[in-house]
Scaffold this motif. Structure first.
Motif, PDB file in Angstrom:
ATOM      1  N   LEU A   1       0.824  -1.210   0.000  1.00  0.00           N
ATOM      2  CA  LEU A   1       0.000   0.000   0.000  1.00  0.00           C
ATOM      3  C   LEU A   1       0.859   1.262   0.000  1.00  0.00           C
ATOM      4  O   LEU A   1       0.607   2.195  -0.777  1.00  0.00           O
ATOM      5  N   MET A   2       1.867   1.293   0.853  1.00  0.00           N
ATOM      6  CA  MET A   2       2.681   2.502   1.004  1.00  0.00           C
ATOM      7  C   MET A   2       3.425   2.855  -0.272  1.00  0.00           C
ATOM      8  O   MET A   2       3.599   4.030  -0.598  1.00  0.00           O
ATOM      9  N   SER A   3       3.906   1.837  -0.979  1.00  0.00           N
ATOM     10  CA  SER A   3       4.740   2.086  -2.160  1.00  0.00           C
ATOM     11  C   SER A   3       4.001   1.834  -3.468  1.00  0.00           C
ATOM     12  O   SER A   3       4.619   1.911  -4.537  1.00  0.00           O
ATOM     13  N   ALA A   4       2.711   1.515  -3.397  1.00  0.00           N
ATOM     14  CA  ALA A   4       1.935   1.139  -4.588  1.00  0.00           C
ATOM     15  C   ALA A   4       2.618  -0.015  -5.320  1.00  0.00           C
ATOM     16  O   ALA A   4       2.610  -0.081  -6.547  1.00  0.00           O
ATOM     17  N   GLY A   5       3.208  -0.909  -4.523  1.00  0.00           N
ATOM     18  CA  GLY A   5       3.868  -2.086  -5.080  1.00  0.00           C
ATOM     19  C   GLY A   5       5.282  -1.852  -5.569  1.00  0.00           C
ATOM     20  O   GLY A   5       5.970  -2.804  -5.973  1.00  0.00           O
ATOM     21  N   LEU A   6       5.764  -0.613  -5.517  1.00  0.00           N
ATOM     22  CA  LEU A   6       7.098  -0.304  -6.036  1.00  0.00           C
ATOM     23  C   LEU A   6       8.217  -0.994  -5.262  1.00  0.00           C
ATOM     24  O   LEU A   6       9.281  -1.254  -5.806  1.00  0.00           O
ATOM     25  N   HIS A   7       7.982  -1.302  -3.977  1.00  0.00           N
ATOM     26  CA  HIS A   7       9.042  -1.938  -3.186  1.00  0.00           C
ATOM     27  C   HIS A   7       9.484  -3.250  -3.815  1.00  0.00           C
ATOM     28  O   HIS A   7      10.652  -3.647  -3.694  1.00  0.00           O
ATOM     29  N   ARG A   8       8.585  -3.913  -4.506  1.00  0.00           N
ATOM     30  CA  ARG A   8       8.940  -5.171  -5.164  1.00  0.00           C
ATOM     31  C   ARG A   8       9.908  -4.931  -6.325  1.00  0.00           C
ATOM     32  O   ARG A   8      10.852  -5.703  -6.539  1.00  0.00           O
ATOM     33  N   ALA A   9       9.689  -3.852  -7.062  1.00  0.00           N
ATOM     34  CA  ALA A   9      10.602  -3.504  -8.156  1.00  0.00           C
ATOM     35  C   ALA A   9      11.967  -3.082  -7.618  1.00  0.00           C
ATOM     36  O   ALA A   9      13.005  -3.445  -8.186  1.00  0.00           O
ATOM     37  N   TRP A  10      11.980  -2.330  -6.516  1.00  0.00           N
ATOM     38  CA  TRP A  10      13.251  -1.928  -5.912  1.00  0.00           C
ATOM     39  C   TRP A  10      14.064  -3.149  -5.462  1.00  0.00           C
ATOM     40  O   TRP A  10      15.280  -3.199  -5.658  1.00  0.00           O
ATOM     41  N   LYS A  11      13.380  -4.106  -4.885  1.00  0.00           N
ATOM     42  CA  LYS A  11      14.071  -5.309  -4.406  1.00  0.00           C
ATOM     43  C   LYS A  11      14.556  -6.179  -5.564  1.00  0.00           C
ATOM     44  O   LYS A  11      15.664  -6.734  -5.514  1.00  0.00           O
ATOM     45  N   ARG A  12      13.742  -6.285  -6.609  1.00  0.00           N
ATOM     46  CA  ARG A  12      14.179  -7.042  -7.794  1.00  0.00           C
ATOM     47  C   ARG A  12      15.407  -6.397  -8.424  1.00  0.00           C
ATOM     48  O   ARG A  12      16.350  -7.082  -8.827  1.00  0.00           O
TER      49      ARG A  12
END
Length: 244
Positions: A38-49
């Protein structure tokens, strides 16, 4: 007399900070992944990848995931090291670590797990090919000691990856501040039933060293060829350094 440090915008005794941080993550552990989405609109997954894809990790490597929590990076690194490699999932917080361990077991992956302090890692010198810490360094009381110990456990030629919130691009700052201090605690109250912990998380981001300052800290810990990538306008930065 006990020296002081920051806990968000508050000043606390150094000896008390770890306990206060622990309370935050015990509180949010079960809804941590939902809130990240919610906080990152799912962007945290892209950052981690991106972190894992640029890590240089190969089959057979040993990887240490410091403050690995719910095991997002551990899962991605496992795909890189294969059956001949090893990924250690570690966290100082038992609630976060339990979520990550159970998640891996539910997916049929039994990884080595250790509850440990990132400032005092229980591993031998020159052991790992890569150490990562994602969104965990800013919560550590003595970041310099943590960086030094991560350096110690890396073998020569290996690298450290630090993925962390950083200093946002200036034109975005007013909007980012409004989001962090108005919307974020509201979402924390609504979803995690804990506004105070997300208020702390917003404050801790502002107290964390910026891109250049963290680069200098890594160099002082002994790392060479330190560089960083700004992601999403500097909301997050990935720092990379090598042990030679």
């Amino acid at each position: 007399m006990d020296t002081t440090t920051h806990f968000g915008f508050k000043t606390v005794a150094e000896s008390a900070k770890a306990g206060k941080v622990a309370e935050v993550f015990h509180s949010v552990a079960q809804r941590y992944d939902v809130m990240n989405d919610l906080m990152s609109a799912g962007l945290h997954r892209a950052w981690k990848r991106f972190t894992v894809e640029t890590s240089g990790v190969r089959p057979g490597n040993r990887v240490l995931d410091v403050a690995g929590g719910t095991a997002d990076l551990t899962r991605l690194f496992l795909k890189k090291v294969g059956g001949s490699g090893q990924v250690w999932l570690t966290d100082i917080n038992s609630s976060m670590l339990s979520v990550g361990r159970d998640r891996m077991l539910d997916e049929g992956q039994a990884v080595p797990v250790a509850q440990c302090d990132g400032e005092k890692l229980p591993f031998p010198d020159n052991y790992f090919d890569c150490v990562s810490v994602a969104f965990g360094l800013r919560n550590m009381t003595h970041k310099d000691l943590a960086l030094a110990d991560m350096y110690r456990v890396l073998r020569p030629g290996a690298r450290l990856l630090v993925l962390e919130f950083s200093k946002v691009w200036k034109p975005l700052a007013p909007l980012y501040d409004a989001y962090s201090f108005k919307l974020l605690p509201f979402m924390g109250k609504l979803v995690a039933r804990d506004a105070d912990s997300y208020q702390y998380l917003a404050e801790s981001i502002r107290m964390h060293p910026g891109q250049e300052e963290l680069k200098t800290m890594m160099e002082h810990a002994g790392f060479a060829k330190v560089d960083y990538y700004n992601l999403s306008g500097g909301v997050v930065a990935l720092h990379k350094g090598y042990k030679f």
